[in-house]
Design a protein around this motif. Sequence first.
Motif, PDB file in Angstrom:
ATOM      1  N   TYR A 122       0.364  11.587  12.056  1.00  0.00           N
ATOM      2  CA  TYR A 122       0.258  10.315  11.346  1.00  0.00           C
ATOM      3  C   TYR A 122      -0.966   9.526  11.835  1.00  0.00           C
ATOM      4  O   TYR A 122      -1.754   9.020  11.029  1.00  0.00           O
ATOM      5  CB  TYR A 122       1.526   9.489  11.545  1.00  0.00           C
ATOM      6  N   CYS A 126      -3.807   8.949   9.188  1.00  0.00           N
ATOM      7  CA  CYS A 126      -3.741   7.603   8.619  1.00  0.00           C
ATOM      8  C   CYS A 126      -4.565   6.573   9.406  1.00  0.00           C
ATOM      9  O   CYS A 126      -4.990   5.568   8.835  1.00  0.00           O
ATOM     10  CB  CYS A 126      -2.286   7.137   8.538  1.00  0.00           C
ATOM     11  N   SER A 216       7.194   9.297   8.878  1.00  0.00           N
ATOM     12  CA  SER A 216       5.819   9.637   9.248  1.00  0.00           C
ATOM     13  C   SER A 216       5.157  10.487   8.172  1.00  0.00           C
ATOM     14  O   SER A 216       4.026  10.221   7.747  1.00  0.00           O
ATOM     15  CB  SER A 216       5.798  10.382  10.588  1.00  0.00           C
ATOM     16  N   MET A 219       4.405   8.569   4.967  1.00  0.00           N
ATOM     17  CA  MET A 219       3.192   7.761   5.095  1.00  0.00           C
ATOM     18  C   MET A 219       1.941   8.638   5.075  1.00  0.00           C
ATOM     19  O   MET A 219       0.900   8.251   4.528  1.00  0.00           O
ATOM     20  CB  MET A 219       3.256   6.935   6.380  1.00  0.00           C
ATOM     21  N   SER A 222       1.448   9.639   1.477  1.00  0.00           N
ATOM     22  CA  SER A 222       0.983   8.475   0.724  1.00  0.00           C
ATOM     23  C   SER A 222      -0.505   8.243   0.941  1.00  0.00           C
ATOM     24  O   SER A 222      -1.242   7.954  -0.011  1.00  0.00           O
ATOM     25  CB  SER A 222       1.779   7.236   1.151  1.00  0.00           C
ATOM     26  N   ALA A 223      -0.946   8.384   2.200  1.00  0.00           N
ATOM     27  CA  ALA A 223      -2.366   8.190   2.508  1.00  0.00           C
ATOM     28  C   ALA A 223      -3.220   9.308   1.919  1.00  0.00           C
ATOM     29  O   ALA A 223      -4.316   9.066   1.389  1.00  0.00           O
ATOM     30  CB  ALA A 223      -2.557   8.117   4.023  1.00  0.00           C
TER      31      ALA A 223
END
Length: 311
Positions: A122, A126, A216, A219, A222-223
Amino acid sequence: MLNSTVYPTFFILVGIPGLENEHKLISTYFCIFYILALLGNITLLVVISASSRLHKPMFIFLSMLASNDILLSTSMAPKVLCIFWFNARIISFDACLLQMFFIHAFTGIESGLLLAMAFDRYIAICQPLTYGSTMTNNLIGKFVIIFVVRAAVLVGPCLIMIKRFPAFKTNIIEHSYCEHMAVVKLAAADIRINSAYGLFVAFTVIGLDLLFILISYAMIFSAVFSLPSKDSRVRVFNTCAPHICVFLTLYVLAIFSFLSHRYGKRIPPYIHIILSDMYLLVPPMLNPLVYGMKTKQIREYFWKVFFYKYR
């Protein structure tokens, strides 16, 4: 079989009840899984330790996972194979508790390391600009201490409560290893507290870790899917998807094992026991392939370490 007023000095492990005639065949698969787990994880440790360029957080966590996988599978597989091959079913009371502690503690540490690796990915994907300042050796050391202490503190009381039982109805364990509830059910006493505490430990460790791992990766995806480059999205997806499949295998089988002992009365015992065995053997076998050999740096240094003179 013991009288309910007797405190056992040893237990008798049945193996896989209902499939006694298939023990030889099943043992072949178990032996193959165990050997592959040992070879894969030892290879991973050799490759990572031999290359200073792999001494980075992601690979440090991977080497810890490999070490834990060796210990986890070894805490169960040799005794199971002795039962299948040599009918060596007897295990002393203290040895049974020791095996129970190691199996459940290493499972908890495994879960923690998977969480740490998800957190590492992550941060790398990210928040790449803060990766170097966040993923320090100090933080890695704290993670390891927390996971080891958490496992010992949570699993230890299970053994203490079993030792406090005044007597056991029998010393025959309908399982292939000393699983917590399989032993607790033998007690000639009220086991509700033990059962509740076992569930508390399972969901405190596995439940919370799985929740944070899923967050995690959610996210991360998503990124990644917000990136304009299709190649970048595909590359990250191809890397993360196998990771998700492997840790879900561990968590689904582990949760099934914990719950079926309490609520799975209609499930044939051999199905429950086989799946309980598999969650201790399959993830250690798959982890070196999914987390290791699918990683480009690992593949490159594998060939250098084993097939070329490497300096």
